[in-house]
Scaffold this active site. Structure first.
Site, PDB file in Angstrom:
ATOM      1  N   LYS A  20       0.824  -1.200   0.000  1.00 45.91           N
ATOM      2  CA  LYS A  20       0.000   0.000   0.000  1.00 45.91           C
ATOM      3  C   LYS A  20       0.859   1.252   0.000  1.00 45.91           C
ATOM      4  CE  LYS A  20      -4.308  -1.898   1.087  1.00 45.91           C
ATOM      5  NZ  LYS A  20      -5.059  -2.527   2.161  1.00 45.91           N
ATOM      6  N   LYS A  71      -4.098 -10.492  -6.740  1.00 46.85           N
ATOM      7  CA  LYS A  71      -5.277 -10.895  -5.972  1.00 46.85           C
ATOM      8  C   LYS A  71      -6.482 -10.036  -6.351  1.00 46.85           C
ATOM      9  CE  LYS A  71      -5.270  -9.015  -1.762  1.00 46.85           C
ATOM     10  NZ  LYS A  71      -6.356  -8.421  -0.964  1.00 46.85           N
ATOM     11  N   LYS A 101     -11.123  -5.412  -3.349  1.00 47.76           N
ATOM     12  CA  LYS A 101     -12.143  -4.378  -3.489  1.00 47.76           C
ATOM     13  C   LYS A 101     -11.556  -3.036  -3.907  1.00 47.76           C
ATOM     14  CE  LYS A 101     -13.459  -5.259   1.340  1.00 47.76           C
ATOM     15  NZ  LYS A 101     -12.191  -5.363   2.103  1.00 47.76           N
TER      16      LYS A 101
HETATM   17  P1  TYM Z   1     -10.309  -7.678   3.869  1.00 43.74           P
HETATM   18  O1  TYM Z   1     -11.448  -6.782   4.237  1.00 43.74           O
HETATM   19  O2  TYM Z   1      -9.310  -7.183   2.887  1.00 43.74           O
HETATM   20  O3  TYM Z   1     -10.880  -9.033   3.342  1.00 43.74           O
HETATM   21  C1  TYM Z   1     -11.845  -9.765   4.077  1.00 43.74           C
HETATM   22  C2  TYM Z   1     -11.574 -11.251   3.946  1.00 43.74           C
HETATM   23  O4  TYM Z   1     -11.611 -11.635   2.571  1.00 43.74           O
HETATM   24  C3  TYM Z   1     -10.420 -12.328   2.228  1.00 43.74           C
HETATM   25  N1  TYM Z   1     -10.071 -12.047   0.825  1.00 43.74           N
HETATM   26  C4  TYM Z   1      -9.822 -12.978  -0.103  1.00 43.74           C
HETATM   27  N2  TYM Z   1      -9.843 -14.333  -0.049  1.00 43.74           N
HETATM   28  C5  TYM Z   1      -9.553 -14.992  -1.195  1.00 43.74           C
HETATM   29  N3  TYM Z   1      -9.264 -14.373  -2.370  1.00 43.74           N
HETATM   30  C6  TYM Z   1      -9.233 -13.034  -2.458  1.00 43.74           C
HETATM   31  N4  TYM Z   1      -8.968 -12.438  -3.612  1.00 43.74           N
HETATM   32  C7  TYM Z   1      -9.526 -12.272  -1.286  1.00 43.74           C
HETATM   33  N5  TYM Z   1      -9.602 -10.946  -1.034  1.00 43.74           N
HETATM   34  C8  TYM Z   1      -9.925 -10.827   0.264  1.00 43.74           C
HETATM   35  C9  TYM Z   1      -9.372 -11.783   3.182  1.00 43.74           C
HETATM   36  O5  TYM Z   1      -8.282 -12.651   3.294  1.00 43.74           O
HETATM   37  C10 TYM Z   1     -10.170 -11.637   4.453  1.00 43.74           C
HETATM   38  O6  TYM Z   1     -10.266 -12.890   5.100  1.00 43.74           O
HETATM   39  N6  TYM Z   1      -7.209  -7.306   7.769  1.00 43.74           N
HETATM   40  C11 TYM Z   1      -8.421  -7.927   7.264  1.00 43.74           C
HETATM   41  C12 TYM Z   1      -9.636  -7.619   8.101  1.00 43.74           C
HETATM   42  C13 TYM Z   1      -9.459  -7.969   9.526  1.00 43.74           C
HETATM   43  C14 TYM Z   1      -9.502  -9.272  10.114  1.00 43.74           C
HETATM   44  C15 TYM Z   1      -9.283  -9.066  11.501  1.00 43.74           C
HETATM   45  C16 TYM Z   1      -9.714 -10.549   9.600  1.00 43.74           C
HETATM   46  C17 TYM Z   1      -9.225  -7.074  10.528  1.00 43.74           C
HETATM   47  N7  TYM Z   1      -9.112  -7.739  11.700  1.00 43.74           N
HETATM   48  C18 TYM Z   1      -9.273 -10.138  12.395  1.00 43.74           C
HETATM   49  C19 TYM Z   1      -9.695 -11.623  10.505  1.00 43.74           C
HETATM   50  C20 TYM Z   1      -9.478 -11.404  11.869  1.00 43.74           C
HETATM   51  C21 TYM Z   1      -8.679  -7.425   5.857  1.00 43.74           C
HETATM   52  O7  TYM Z   1      -8.167  -6.405   5.446  1.00 43.74           O
HETATM   53  O8  TYM Z   1      -9.573  -8.160   5.170  1.00 43.74           O
END
Ligand code: TYM
Length: 320
Positions: free
Chosen positions: A111, A191, A194
């Site tokens: 980022k 990947k 969003k």
């Molecule tokens: P975030 O909001 O980017 O994504 C949410 C979840 O979706 C999964 N994900 C994917 N899985 C497979 N293929 C993809 N292309 C893909 N894009 C996103 C992410 O791995 C995630 O599981 N830091 C985290 C949010 C968070 C969190 C936590 C998760 C904050 N605290 C505690 C678990 C536990 C995040 O940015 O996810």
């Protein structure tokens, strides 16, 4: 049965990778395992944001989680910023984490973590560790991209326990067997996300069927014509095959060419999302607010208890 948690950052509309990597695994596990799901709105503050958009986006993410089958009777669903324990534990854990280990995180580098980025972008993984450790979690169902953050969480928990006594539960990441890392259809070596710069290769959960279909039909495939699963040499085709398997639960390889593969994937994606989209449009904001408020109430007790244990172990007062 193992306690689980998963979080979703409201930085934009949810996409198919979110669904396959985390939402569906959580939905499938929630009846056998105590589960916590939260809207990670504090995490959305780590990059430039618009307050009005954030508020709307948090509601949309919550609505989509419910539409995807998160059962609020079973699962505790809440908004991170409604529970101050997250930020308190975040600071306390910063005193156990080092600058170097957060600076090393891939997401910080990706980022563009430079001099001008928000300090919270650097410390973000420590906030994520506090999200998990607050709830005595054993399993964290996430996509592959979040694995490194869960590893850091483990390191911090182990270090804390070694220094100050056995206070924190040490969690581990769990990933689905297929589609743990869904690739961007237009750029299959990256990947699906969003916030990807171009949305042509991102399947959003609320994209209308014709848009989903068009995106799949325009997916970048690889040279040659043969449909084989080979992530190294054929990342585009392999991604489509994985998507299909994730949608239908069956492994199919007998395609005459890329066109037939894409048409089949498009149908499968549309069929997977149709019931979710329909349900989403039936859910209203008042209901979502109610669920989130109730969820925060249910999450509070355990979270406060964890913070008390941590405060005591660190030599702080616990009476508040
Ligand atoms: P975030 O909001 O980017 O994504 C949410 C979840 O979706 C999964 N994900 C994917 N899985 C497979 N293929 C993809 N292309 C893909 N894009 C996103 C992410 O791995 C995630 O599981 N830091 C985290 C949010 C968070 C969190 C936590 C998760 C904050 N605290 C505690 C678990 C536990 C995040 O940015 O996810």
């Amino acid at each position: 049965s193992k306690r689980r948690i998963s979080g979703f950052k409201p930085t934009g509309p949810l996409q198919f990778g979110n669904y396959m990597g985390a939402i569906r695994p959580v939905v499938e596990g929630q009846h056998a395992q105590p589960t916590v799901v939260f809207i990670a709105d504090l995490h959305a503050l780590t990059v430039r944001h618009d307050p009005a958009v954030l508020r709307r986006s948090s509601m949309e993410v919550a609505g989509l989680l419910l539409a995807s089958g998160i059962d609020p009777e079973k699962t505790v669903l809440y908004r991170q910023s409604d529970l101050p324990a997250h930020t308190e534990l975040h600071y306390l854990l910063e005193c156990v984490a080092s600058y170097g280990e957060t600076h090393r995180m891939i997401q910080f580098k990706e980022k563009g973590g430079g001099g001008g980025s928000r300090l919270s972008l650097l410390t973000y993984p420590v906030l994520m560790a506090s999200d998990i450790l607050l709830h005595d979690i054993e399993e964290v169902p996430v996509g592959r991209d979040q694995r490194q953050h869960v590893e850091l969480t483990r390191d911090l928990a182990v270090r804390f326990n070694e220094r100050y006594g056995p206070v924190l539960t040490v969690p581990r990441a769990v990933h689905p067997a297929v589609a743990a890392r869904v690739a961007d259809l237009a750029e299959p070596t990256t990947k699906m996300g969003k916030t990807n710069a171009s949305t042509g290769g991102v399947l959003f959960l609320l994209d209308p069927p014709d848009v989903l279909r068009r995106k799949v039909m325009r997916a970048v495939t690889d040279t040659g014509t043969e449909v084989v699963h080979d992530p190294e040499r054929k990342p585009g085709v392999s991604n489509l095959l994985d998507l299909l398997e994730a949608c239908t639960g069956e492994q199919r390889r007998d395609f005459r060419g890329y066109g037939e593969l894409k048409a089949t994937v498009a149908d499968a994606v549309v069929a997977t999302l149709a019931p979710i989209q329909q349900k989403y449009h039936e859910i209203d904001e008042t209901y979502i607010e109610e669920i989130l408020r109730d969820g925060a109430e249910r999450a509070r007790e355990r979270a406060d208890r964890t913070v008390s244990r941590v405060r005591e172990a660190l030599g702080l007062t616990t009476a508040r």
